[in-house]
Design an enzyme around this catalytic site. Sequence first.
Site, PDB file in Angstrom:
ATOM      1  N   ASP A  65       8.646  57.409 -26.645  1.00  6.52           N
ATOM      2  CA  ASP A  65       9.844  56.991 -27.372  1.00  6.52           C
ATOM      3  C   ASP A  65       9.903  57.856 -28.618  1.00  6.52           C
ATOM      4  O   ASP A  65       9.099  57.687 -29.546  1.00  6.52           O
ATOM      5  CB  ASP A  65       9.752  55.509 -27.739  1.00  6.52           C
ATOM      6  N   ASN A  92      15.098  67.175 -25.439  1.00  2.00           N
ATOM      7  CA  ASN A  92      16.336  66.893 -24.713  1.00  2.00           C
ATOM      8  C   ASN A  92      16.951  65.544 -25.081  1.00  2.00           C
ATOM      9  O   ASN A  92      18.167  65.363 -24.964  1.00  2.00           O
ATOM     10  CB  ASN A  92      16.049  66.947 -23.208  1.00  2.00           C
ATOM     11  N   TYR A 172      27.667  62.678 -34.032  1.00  2.00           N
ATOM     12  CA  TYR A 172      27.038  63.454 -32.964  1.00  2.00           C
ATOM     13  C   TYR A 172      27.186  64.945 -33.240  1.00  2.00           C
ATOM     14  O   TYR A 172      26.217  65.711 -33.163  1.00  2.00           O
ATOM     15  CB  TYR A 172      27.661  63.099 -31.615  1.00  2.00           C
ATOM     16  N   LYS A 176      24.122  67.781 -34.127  1.00  2.00           N
ATOM     17  CA  LYS A 176      23.829  69.015 -33.396  1.00  2.00           C
ATOM     18  C   LYS A 176      23.896  70.233 -34.315  1.00  2.00           C
ATOM     19  O   LYS A 176      23.146  71.194 -34.137  1.00  2.00           O
ATOM     20  CB  LYS A 176      24.780  69.162 -32.206  1.00  2.00           C
ATOM     21  N   THR A 207      27.927  63.697 -17.029  1.00  3.14           N
ATOM     22  CA  THR A 207      26.731  62.848 -17.127  1.00  3.14           C
ATOM     23  C   THR A 207      27.137  61.418 -17.444  1.00  3.14           C
ATOM     24  O   THR A 207      28.290  61.124 -17.760  1.00  3.14           O
ATOM     25  CB  THR A 207      25.780  63.338 -18.239  1.00  3.14           C
TER      26      THR A 207
END
Length: 249
Positions: A65, A92, A172, A176, A207
């Site tokens: 985790d 990832n 988000y 990145k 996904t």
Amino acid sequence: MSTSSNGSKVALVTGATRGIGFETVRQLAQAGVHTLLAGRDRGRAVDAALKLQGEGLPVEAIVLDVTDTASIAAAVQEVDRKFGRLDILVNNAGIIVEDKTLPKPSQQSVAAWRETFETNVFAVVETTQAFLPLLHKAPAARIVNVSSLLGSLTLHTQPGSPIYDFKSIPAYNASKSAINSYSVHLAYELRDTPIKVNAVHPGYVKTDMNAGEGEIDVPTGAKTSVQMALIGADGPTGGYVYLGETLPW
């Protein structure tokens, strides 16, 4: 201490029980890399690893985790005990938690920002720092940080770019951008070592994270991570790439 069965490289992929992470494990294993499939839930990680073992691939499960310091430490100890080194780390694991029905960046909650950065940035930094001693023990380790085209400030500020109107998930996107910056800083630190660090864009992949929206399939989405994990001594470091193409910061 044991080693991988044929003396092959050892890789660890975080967030690997499904999607791009799972496929990254598959493709690395297909390339002959002994690959550790990491997931928060032991049962899911074991099930995923057994599926790939059923394909005859050198894969094993490991519990990790990335948001839990004790879990990270336990995973490092396990890798050290079994292999004594780590050749490839693919960061990832990532999340999108923002409310996509709120179109304005200023509408997203501070809680969503904090949760996003906890997994997408701070967990990457902590996991990488924890594994760095084992990466230094490998002959020429590779660190792959899974970023996104949505982290490109250049394209976000360029009217008409593919992502110019993608502003509804600012936490988000910013996470990145932060990963890109971290990758540059870490690559600089390691510039006089054999270790290479790169940020990658998987592509706009279908996904679970985006409810099946996307333009390319999951196997294609894993390719860039695998390519950068397997680069040779003449490969780049401190890069931001997609299928061999350098992306604008």
